[in-house]
Scaffold this active site. Structure first.
Site, PDB file in Angstrom:
ATOM      1  N   CYS A 104      38.679  -2.334   2.381  1.00 43.06           N
ATOM      2  CA  CYS A 104      38.686  -1.040   3.062  1.00 43.06           C
ATOM      3  C   CYS A 104      38.924  -0.018   1.956  1.00 43.06           C
ATOM      4  O   CYS A 104      40.050   0.123   1.478  1.00 43.06           O
ATOM      5  CB  CYS A 104      39.789  -0.978   4.118  1.00 43.06           C
ATOM      6  SG  CYS A 104      39.964   0.666   4.833  1.00 43.06           S
ATOM      7  N   CYS A 107      41.279   3.127   3.176  1.00 43.20           N
ATOM      8  CA  CYS A 107      42.720   2.902   3.382  1.00 43.20           C
ATOM      9  C   CYS A 107      42.984   1.408   3.241  1.00 43.20           C
ATOM     10  O   CYS A 107      42.824   0.861   2.166  1.00 43.20           O
ATOM     11  CB  CYS A 107      43.189   3.483   4.706  1.00 43.20           C
ATOM     12  SG  CYS A 107      42.162   3.045   6.125  1.00 43.20           S
ATOM     13  N   SER A 108      43.361   0.727   4.308  1.00 41.63           N
ATOM     14  CA  SER A 108      43.619  -0.708   4.184  1.00 41.63           C
ATOM     15  C   SER A 108      43.352  -1.424   5.500  1.00 41.63           C
ATOM     16  O   SER A 108      44.093  -2.328   5.876  1.00 41.63           O
ATOM     17  CB  SER A 108      45.047  -0.947   3.707  1.00 41.63           C
ATOM     18  OG  SER A 108      45.964  -0.321   4.594  1.00 41.63           O
ATOM     19  N   CYS A 109      42.294  -1.018   6.233  1.00 44.50           N
ATOM     20  CA  CYS A 109      41.957  -1.655   7.508  1.00 44.50           C
ATOM     21  C   CYS A 109      41.792  -3.159   7.310  1.00 44.50           C
ATOM     22  O   CYS A 109      41.213  -3.611   6.314  1.00 44.50           O
ATOM     23  CB  CYS A 109      40.660  -1.067   8.065  1.00 44.50           C
ATOM     24  SG  CYS A 109      40.820   0.660   8.516  1.00 44.50           S
TER      25      CYS A 109
END
Lengths: 196, 99
Positions: A104, A107-109
């Site tokens: 991602c 962000c950090s999905c």
């Protein structure tokens, strides 16, 4: 969330925000804890490993999983509905011709319910910025050499879908039960930075 | 939320991402702006993240597409592909001259 926190600056900022919301009467600590508990309850890469083991053992399940993962998950007693809203899951299968890896970049999905909390490197700027540009080099640094003839797809989670990799079943595992097969699968295999 | 917009693209269609750089939050990564890719599938319809982030009372609801880009169309090099899930208003039709 009440309780102890690390010295991590982000955790400190999150806690300050929580305290302001609690002070403003918008939410209570107990409510925050309840949400986190419901999201994280049972969240573990063992869930992803069980899905993979079933897909390796049952060709029909594999087909249904790849076509519509949300509809197939209840067959193994799982769902993507643990959070505030049900998330769409897309399972992408590794083959001799193609390797898949997840990131991602914004962000950090990440599919927390199936893979547990994400590893710190998944959230690092180095991984997020480099794997989309030079995946072969990044995977090699993880110890995973992708042969030149095998194509690579990088799945950048930028909207509401979450992704999970279905690794290739290793040879010589024909006699193994589903439980034993699941033991072969790691969190890194489900992200695509390891073969299994 | 408003009613979902009708799907404008189908699997296989070539599309170009808009080359915009808004002041607000968007989910079109900078590296994929103004680039040409191909629709893989429609993932469903969702509120446009840009509108949600700006607290619009009635965010647009649009189809979100998985779009595959050849690495060389993003970076000028590389033999892999990168897929992104993008809202319909991020996309416009492209000519058939994908690499």
């Amino acid at each position: 969330m009440s309780g102890t926190h690390t010295g991590n600056p982000v955790a400190a900022r999150v806690r300050r925000l929580e305290e302001r919301l609690v002070a403003a009467g918008q939410v209570t600590d107990a409510e925050l804890d309840a949400v986190l508990t419901s999201v994280l309850d049972g969240a573990s890469p063992l869930n992803g490993a069980r899905i993979v083991a079933r897909a390796w053992s049952d060709a029909g399940f594999r087909e249904r999983l790849l076509a519509d993962a949300n509809a197939a998950l209840p067959e193994v007693g799982l769902s993507m509905a643990g959070g505030l809203q049900e998330q769409r899951l897309k399972v992408v299968a590794n083959t001799p011709e193609r390797h898949n890896v997840l990131v991602c970049t914004l962000c950090s999905c990440y599919p927390v319910a199936l893979l547990g909390p994400s590893p710190s490197w998944y959230k690092s700027e180095a991984y997020r910025s480099r794997v989309v540009r030079e995946p072969r080099a990044v995977l090699a640094e993880f110890g995973l050499d992708i042969p030149d003839g095998r194509e690579i797809t990088v799945w950048d989670s930028s909207a509401e879908s979450r992704y999970m990799v279905l690794p290739q079943r290793p040879p010589g595992t024909e006699e193994l039960t589903e439980d034993r097969l699941a033991e072969l699968v790691t969190r890194e295999g489900l992200i695509g930075t390891a073969a299994l | 939320m408003s009613d979902p917009a009708a799907a404008r693209f189908a699997a296989g269609d070539p599309v170009r991402t808009r080359a915009f750089d808004p002041d607000w939050h968007t989910r079109l990564p900078a590296y994929a702006r103004g680039r040409t890719g191909r629709i893989v599938e429609v993932t469903g319809s969702w509120p446009v993240a840009d509108d949600v982030a700006r607290r619009h009372e009635r965010p647009r609801v649009e189809p979100v597409y998985t779009v595959a880009f050849a690495a060389r169309d993003l970076w000028g090099e590389g033999d892999h592909e990168v897929t992104l899930d993008l809202w319909q208003s991020y996309l416009e039709p492209a000519e058939e001259h994908l690499s």
